[in-house]
Design a protein around this motif. Sequence first.
Motif, PDB file in Angstrom:
ATOM      1  N   ARG A   2       0.848  -1.192   0.000  1.00  0.00           N
ATOM      2  CA  ARG A   2       0.000   0.000   0.000  1.00  0.00           C
ATOM      3  C   ARG A   2       0.889   1.250   0.000  1.00  0.00           C
ATOM      4  O   ARG A   2       1.774   1.394   0.836  1.00  0.00           O
ATOM      5  CB  ARG A   2      -0.910   0.006   1.222  1.00  0.00           C
ATOM      6  CG  ARG A   2      -1.900   1.149   1.203  1.00  0.00           C
ATOM      7  CD  ARG A   2      -2.865   1.007   2.382  1.00  0.00           C
ATOM      8  NE  ARG A   2      -3.913   1.955   2.253  1.00  0.00           N
ATOM      9  CZ  ARG A   2      -5.102   1.705   1.705  1.00  0.00           C
ATOM     10  NH1 ARG A   2      -5.373   0.519   1.245  1.00  0.00           N
ATOM     11  NH2 ARG A   2      -6.011   2.642   1.633  1.00  0.00           N
ATOM     12  N   VAL A   3       0.618   2.141  -0.937  1.00  0.00           N
ATOM     13  CA  VAL A   3       1.389   3.370  -1.081  1.00  0.00           C
ATOM     14  C   VAL A   3       0.535   4.546  -0.616  1.00  0.00           C
ATOM     15  O   VAL A   3      -0.613   4.693  -1.038  1.00  0.00           O
ATOM     16  CB  VAL A   3       1.820   3.598  -2.549  1.00  0.00           C
ATOM     17  CG1 VAL A   3       2.599   4.895  -2.685  1.00  0.00           C
ATOM     18  CG2 VAL A   3       2.640   2.424  -3.057  1.00  0.00           C
ATOM     19  N   GLY A   4       1.099   5.359   0.243  1.00  0.00           N
ATOM     20  CA  GLY A   4       0.446   6.589   0.674  1.00  0.00           C
ATOM     21  C   GLY A   4       1.010   7.749  -0.134  1.00  0.00           C
ATOM     22  O   GLY A   4       2.224   7.929  -0.195  1.00  0.00           O
ATOM     23  N   ILE A   5       0.132   8.494  -0.753  1.00  0.00           N
ATOM     24  CA  ILE A   5       0.546   9.618  -1.580  1.00  0.00           C
ATOM     25  C   ILE A   5       0.130  10.897  -0.870  1.00  0.00           C
ATOM     26  O   ILE A   5      -1.039  11.074  -0.536  1.00  0.00           O
ATOM     27  CB  ILE A   5      -0.098   9.546  -2.976  1.00  0.00           C
ATOM     28  CG1 ILE A   5       0.280   8.225  -3.638  1.00  0.00           C
ATOM     29  CG2 ILE A   5       0.315  10.748  -3.834  1.00  0.00           C
ATOM     30  CD1 ILE A   5      -0.594   7.852  -4.808  1.00  0.00           C
ATOM     31  N   VAL A   6       1.098  11.761  -0.627  1.00  0.00           N
ATOM     32  CA  VAL A   6       0.846  13.022   0.063  1.00  0.00           C
ATOM     33  C   VAL A   6       1.025  14.155  -0.943  1.00  0.00           C
ATOM     34  O   VAL A   6       2.088  14.295  -1.545  1.00  0.00           O
ATOM     35  CB  VAL A   6       1.795  13.211   1.265  1.00  0.00           C
ATOM     36  CG1 VAL A   6       1.572  14.568   1.923  1.00  0.00           C
ATOM     37  CG2 VAL A   6       1.604  12.079   2.270  1.00  0.00           C
ATOM     38  N   VAL A   7      -0.035  14.944  -1.098  1.00  0.00           N
ATOM     39  CA  VAL A   7      -0.018  16.047  -2.047  1.00  0.00           C
ATOM     40  C   VAL A   7      -0.221  17.360  -1.295  1.00  0.00           C
ATOM     41  O   VAL A   7      -1.344  17.701  -0.918  1.00  0.00           O
ATOM     42  CB  VAL A   7      -1.124  15.892  -3.113  1.00  0.00           C
ATOM     43  CG1 VAL A   7      -1.073  17.038  -4.118  1.00  0.00           C
ATOM     44  CG2 VAL A   7      -1.019  14.549  -3.823  1.00  0.00           C
ATOM     45  N   PRO A   8       0.854  18.109  -1.048  1.00  0.00           N
ATOM     46  CA  PRO A   8       0.683  19.447  -0.487  1.00  0.00           C
ATOM     47  C   PRO A   8       0.179  20.352  -1.615  1.00  0.00           C
ATOM     48  O   PRO A   8       0.705  20.307  -2.727  1.00  0.00           O
ATOM     49  CB  PRO A   8       2.083  19.837  -0.032  1.00  0.00           C
ATOM     50  CG  PRO A   8       3.001  19.034  -0.899  1.00  0.00           C
ATOM     51  CD  PRO A   8       2.260  17.783  -1.267  1.00  0.00           C
ATOM     52  N   ALA A   9      -0.853  21.129  -1.334  1.00  0.00           N
ATOM     53  CA  ALA A   9      -1.475  21.907  -2.411  1.00  0.00           C
ATOM     54  C   ALA A   9      -1.762  23.331  -1.949  1.00  0.00           C
ATOM     55  O   ALA A   9      -2.537  23.547  -1.019  1.00  0.00           O
ATOM     56  CB  ALA A   9      -2.769  21.228  -2.859  1.00  0.00           C
ATOM     57  N   VAL A  23      -3.097   9.872 -10.535  1.00  0.00           N
ATOM     58  CA  VAL A  23      -3.055   8.854  -9.484  1.00  0.00           C
ATOM     59  C   VAL A  23      -4.188   7.843  -9.696  1.00  0.00           C
ATOM     60  O   VAL A  23      -3.989   6.633  -9.574  1.00  0.00           O
ATOM     61  CB  VAL A  23      -3.113   9.500  -8.087  1.00  0.00           C
ATOM     62  CG1 VAL A  23      -3.204   8.430  -7.004  1.00  0.00           C
ATOM     63  CG2 VAL A  23      -1.903  10.399  -7.863  1.00  0.00           C
ATOM     64  N   LEU A  24      -5.353   8.334 -10.050  1.00  0.00           N
ATOM     65  CA  LEU A  24      -6.474   7.431 -10.320  1.00  0.00           C
ATOM     66  C   LEU A  24      -6.185   6.483 -11.481  1.00  0.00           C
ATOM     67  O   LEU A  24      -6.730   5.382 -11.536  1.00  0.00           O
ATOM     68  CB  LEU A  24      -7.747   8.247 -10.615  1.00  0.00           C
ATOM     69  CG  LEU A  24      -8.366   8.953  -9.423  1.00  0.00           C
ATOM     70  CD1 LEU A  24      -9.406   9.972  -9.880  1.00  0.00           C
ATOM     71  CD2 LEU A  24      -8.989   7.944  -8.468  1.00  0.00           C
ATOM     72  N   LEU A  91       1.869  11.678 -12.425  1.00  0.00           N
ATOM     73  CA  LEU A  91       2.574  10.399 -12.469  1.00  0.00           C
ATOM     74  C   LEU A  91       2.251   9.679 -13.770  1.00  0.00           C
ATOM     75  O   LEU A  91       1.114   9.722 -14.242  1.00  0.00           O
ATOM     76  CB  LEU A  91       2.119   9.499 -11.316  1.00  0.00           C
ATOM     77  CG  LEU A  91       2.437   9.942  -9.893  1.00  0.00           C
ATOM     78  CD1 LEU A  91       1.793   8.977  -8.898  1.00  0.00           C
ATOM     79  CD2 LEU A  91       3.934  10.024  -9.676  1.00  0.00           C
ATOM     80  N   ALA A  92       3.243   8.991 -14.328  1.00  0.00           N
ATOM     81  CA  ALA A  92       2.973   8.080 -15.434  1.00  0.00           C
ATOM     82  C   ALA A  92       2.093   6.956 -14.888  1.00  0.00           C
ATOM     83  O   ALA A  92       2.177   6.619 -13.696  1.00  0.00           O
ATOM     84  CB  ALA A  92       4.281   7.526 -15.986  1.00  0.00           C
ATOM     85  N   PRO A  93       1.249   6.361 -15.713  1.00  0.00           N
ATOM     86  CA  PRO A  93       0.303   5.344 -15.222  1.00  0.00           C
ATOM     87  C   PRO A  93       0.951   4.152 -14.518  1.00  0.00           C
ATOM     88  O   PRO A  93       0.326   3.522 -13.675  1.00  0.00           O
ATOM     89  CB  PRO A  93      -0.417   4.882 -16.490  1.00  0.00           C
ATOM     90  CG  PRO A  93      -0.251   5.993 -17.451  1.00  0.00           C
ATOM     91  CD  PRO A  93       1.065   6.645 -17.121  1.00  0.00           C
ATOM     92  N   PHE A  94       2.184   3.850 -14.806  1.00  0.00           N
ATOM     93  CA  PHE A  94       2.874   2.693 -14.229  1.00  0.00           C
ATOM     94  C   PHE A  94       3.853   3.085 -13.115  1.00  0.00           C
ATOM     95  O   PHE A  94       4.617   2.249 -12.642  1.00  0.00           O
ATOM     96  CB  PHE A  94       3.640   1.942 -15.326  1.00  0.00           C
ATOM     97  CG  PHE A  94       4.522   2.856 -16.135  1.00  0.00           C
ATOM     98  CD1 PHE A  94       5.793   3.181 -15.693  1.00  0.00           C
ATOM     99  CD2 PHE A  94       4.055   3.442 -17.297  1.00  0.00           C
ATOM    100  CE1 PHE A  94       6.595   4.049 -16.417  1.00  0.00           C
ATOM    101  CE2 PHE A  94       4.855   4.317 -18.035  1.00  0.00           C
ATOM    102  CZ  PHE A  94       6.127   4.618 -17.588  1.00  0.00           C
TER     103      PHE A  94
END
Length: 116
Positions: A2-9, A23-24, A91-94
């Motif tokens: 499981r990867v957690g992605i953190v996006v500061p915006a 990401v989707l 991100l690239a899809p892969f």
Amino acid sequence: MRVGIVVPAFNVAPWIAETIQSVLAQTHADWTMAVVDDGSTDTTATIAGAFADPRIRLIRQSNVGVSAARNRGLAAIDCEAVLFLDGDDVLAPFALETLTAALAPAPNAIGAVGAY
């Protein structure tokens, strides 16, 4: 893994939808994402909040800077690996599949990088 992605915006309304869509579109589907709206004065939070995927969490806070936003996002995710992704990047899809494949055979690894 499981990867957690953190996006500061902060004021990334023109780009945040594309960031989230990238990401989707990942071939590796075991992820969770915290988008931390760091006091944006544009429609960043509205756009990010419009995504209905349960893996995406929008966190709103007063503007305290990118490092504090990343820390807030880290505290909100439960994962085995972390990816910091800026709100104007994609991100690239892969990408997640490639990075998790690099980490899997090396349980003591503390990081993996890919092409940019």
